[in-house]
Structures are given as structure tokens and as C-alpha cells.
Design a protein around this motif. Structure first.
Motif, mmCIF file in Angstrom:
data_model
loop_
_atom_site.group_PDB
_atom_site.id
_atom_site.type_symbol
_atom_site.label_atom_id
_atom_site.label_comp_id
_atom_site.label_asym_id
_atom_site.label_seq_id
_atom_site.Cartn_x
_atom_site.Cartn_y
_atom_site.Cartn_z
ATOM 1 N N PRO A 60 -1.782 2.546 9.740
ATOM 2 C CA PRO A 60 -2.092 1.617 10.458
ATOM 3 C C PRO A 60 -0.800 0.956 11.274
ATOM 4 C CG PRO A 60 -2.495 0.601 8.227
ATOM 5 C CD PRO A 60 -2.239 2.311 8.243
ATOM 6 N N VAL B 235 2.288 2.272 6.475
ATOM 7 C CA VAL B 235 1.977 1.222 7.262
ATOM 8 C C VAL B 235 3.271 0.985 8.504
ATOM 9 C CG1 VAL B 235 1.768 -1.396 7.665
ATOM 10 C CG2 VAL B 235 0.805 -0.180 5.421
ATOM 11 N N THR C 292 0.779 -1.096 0.035
ATOM 12 C CA THR C 292 0.054 0.019 0.075
ATOM 13 C C THR C 292 0.728 1.257 -0.046
ATOM 14 O OG1 THR C 292 -0.030 -0.299 2.285
ATOM 15 C CG2 THR C 292 -1.966 -1.149 1.023
ATOM 16 N N PHE D 26 0.915 -2.585 13.098
ATOM 17 C CA PHE D 26 0.863 -3.929 13.172
ATOM 18 C C PHE D 26 2.166 -4.350 14.156
ATOM 19 C CE2 PHE D 26 -1.313 -3.179 9.126
ATOM 20 C CZ PHE D 26 -2.202 -4.086 9.022
ATOM 21 N N GLN E 248 -9.381 -1.483 11.810
ATOM 22 C CA GLN E 248 -9.265 -1.094 10.345
ATOM 23 C C GLN E 248 -10.369 -0.327 9.935
ATOM 24 O OE1 GLN E 248 -10.416 -5.039 8.007
ATOM 25 N NE2 GLN E 248 -9.713 -3.960 6.068
ATOM 26 N N THR E 249 -10.260 0.463 9.113
ATOM 27 C CA THR E 249 -11.341 1.468 8.458
ATOM 28 C C THR E 249 -11.815 0.952 7.152
ATOM 29 O OG1 THR E 249 -9.794 2.785 7.729
ATOM 30 C CG2 THR E 249 -10.430 3.207 9.937
ATOM 31 N N THR E 250 -12.940 0.872 7.017
ATOM 32 C CA THR E 250 -13.591 0.264 5.598
ATOM 33 C C THR E 250 -14.633 0.760 5.414
ATOM 34 O OG1 THR E 250 -13.774 -1.678 4.404
ATOM 35 C CG2 THR E 250 -14.311 -1.897 6.816
ATOM 36 N N THR F 198 -4.147 -11.267 11.418
ATOM 37 C CA THR F 198 -3.802 -10.914 9.940
ATOM 38 C C THR F 198 -2.617 -11.773 9.543
ATOM 39 O OG1 THR F 198 -4.100 -8.321 10.495
ATOM 40 C CG2 THR F 198 -2.676 -9.055 8.282
ATOM 41 N N ARG G 198 -3.048 -6.307 14.331
ATOM 42 C CA ARG G 198 -3.440 -4.861 14.309
ATOM 43 C C ARG G 198 -3.745 -4.348 15.542
ATOM 44 N NH1 ARG G 198 -5.732 -2.082 10.099
ATOM 45 N NH2 ARG G 198 -5.690 -3.772 8.473
#
Ligand SMILES: [Zn+2]
Length: 252
Positions: free
Chosen positions: A164, A120, A13, A166, A246-248, A182, A242
Motif C-alpha cells: 500500500p 508499506v 506490518t 500512503f 484497502q483490501t480486506t 488514516t 491511502r
């Protein structure tokens, strides 16, 4: 939409920042994620807070090397490993065993966030009863991210967004409350991870351990990806947890 694309490891990403307490940690725990990012043409940067010179260099001490020699060896090995993965690497030489949490070190990390603008962030778990340096690194990584987001915090660059975070897999996952949410498919770059691991000859016993772990996490990835995605017979994976939700816009 190609439903296999999210599990084939062909994508990354954006810039990946890895904050590692010691010089070898990023290789075992996140080498696949780093190599995937580099293979996708994105920048990956490792920040080593220390060389692991006191706590993770037992063989060099037994060989009679002194502190400066050990730091030089660990630095050279980590540079080779980072190059094998395709990552940039920066050493802050903050000392280990103990790695002390200081405002100065946190501020240096804020500068890294503002300059590098990661999409990330990877770092250690917040619990590790075997190693106080790992949670200390994680706490500073998270605190620096928070500070880098503050418009009023004095550091060059724009305030950070919300990359994000992790946690990568510790050596003793159960004791560190590490329950993966994940699983990252690193099959396509596992040979690079293995090459990077082989840059750390003093920890040769770890090469097979982390190869076996990648196979096991790969089996779990396939189980969770479903049987019909055309994944390779032997799938290699890294596990992560995470930190933030998570945003979605869509549940998938
Ligand atoms: Zn370590």
C-alpha cells in the motif's frame, strides 16, 4: 483479539519505504511512522531524492555557504535524524528546485523497490502548489512501484507485490487536497520524532508546529477510535491518505 492493538502503535506490518523529495521532509511528515516501524523491529528505509540544497536551505545560503557545503550539512542532519528514528537512509543526490523526473531516477527507485521489498510505502501528495518537487517525487515513487511489479521490467530481484502507498501530510494540507483517511497513533514514539526534528536546527520553527499538529491529529484519532479504548490522555498521531483501496476479508 485485543481491540486496542491497532491503535496503540505497538505493531508494524513489515519493511517501510519512505520516498522523500528533500532531506528534511521525512522527519516532519513521517517520523512517527518510521520510528514505530523501527520500534517493532522492522526495517525502515528513507530514500532522499535530493538534499533540499537549493529550495529548503535558506539559512545556510544566507550564511554564505556554497552548494557543496550546504549539501554536506543537509546530509549530515538527515543522517542524524534517520538514526534517531532507527531508519536506514540513502541519498540519490538528484538535485532540487527543480527535482527533475527522469527515467534514470525512476529506474533507481525500481531497484530500491526490488531490493528492499517494502510492505508499506510512504511519499508526498500528488498536489502541492507550493512545491513542484514534492509531487514530482510522488509521481516517480508511484511509477517506480508500478514498474517494479512488472515481471518483464529489467531489474534484479523478484517482481514487487502490491505494498500500500500512503501520502504523508504536507505543510499546507488544504491547498494540497489532503483529506486524511488514516490516523496513525505515534504516542509511544513521539519522543523519538521530536529528537529527530531537533536534528534540523535551521527549521526550528517547525519543531513546535509539528508537535502541535501531532496533538491535533491525536485528538482526531481518539475521536475516531471511540471513547473506551484506553488511549492515553494526550495522544499523538500522524495523518495519511491511502492511494489504493484497502483490501480486506472483513469490514472493520
Ligand atoms: Zn520538501
Amino acid at each position: 483479539m485485543n481491540t486496542t492493538s491497532s491503535t496503540t502503535g505497538a505493531q508494524a506490518t513489515g519493511p517501510l519505504l519512505v520516498i522523500s523529495a528533500h532531506a528534511g521532509d521525512f522527519v516532519w511528515r513521517a517520523g512517527g511512522a518510521i520510528a514505530l516501524t523501527a520500534a517493532a523491529g522492522q526495517r525502515a528505509k528513507v530514500v532522499c531524492l535530493s538534499y533540499g540544497e537549493r529550495g529548503e536551505s535558506a539559512r545556510a545560503w544566507r550564511e554564505g555557504k556554497n552548494l557543496e557545503e550546504i549539501k554536506a550539512v543537509r546530509r549530515a542532519e538527515a543522517e542524524q535524524a534517520a538514526a534517531a528514528l532507527g531508519a536506514e537512509i540513502e541519498f540519490l543526490d538528484a538535485g532540487d528546485y527543480p527535482l527533475l523526473e527522469t527515467q534514470e531516477l525512476t529506474d533507481r527507485l525500481v531497484h530500491v523497490y526490488r531490493e528492499f521489498e517494502p510492505a508499506v510505502v510512504l511519499t508526498h501528495t500528488l498536489a502541492d502548489p507550493y512545491n513542484g518537487d514534492h509531487p514530482a517525487a510522488a509521481r516517480m515513487a508511484i511509477q517506480a512501484r508500478i514498474l517494479a511489479q512488472a515481471i518483464g521490467y529489467e531489474a534484479p530481484g523478484e517482481p514487487l507485490g502490491a505494498p500500500p502507498v500512503f501520502h504523508f501530510e504536507p505543510h499546507q494540507p488544504e491547498q494540497c487536497d489532503f483529506r486524511p483517511d488514516t490516523l496513525l497513533d505515534i504516542t509511544s514514539v513521539f519522543d523519538r520524532k521530536r529528537k529527530a526534528m531537533e536534528c534540523l536546527p535551521a527549521q526550528q520553527h517547525m519543531w513546535d508546529y509539528y508537535t502541535d499538529l501531532a496533538k491535533r491529529r491525536g485528538v482526531q484519532l481518539k475521536r475516531n477510535a471511540g471513547p473506551n479504548l484506553g488511549l492515553p490522555h494526550t495522544c499523538m498521531a500522524e495523518a495519511f491518505v491511502r492511494l489504493y483501496p484497502q483490501t480486506t476479508g472483513v469490514l472493520a
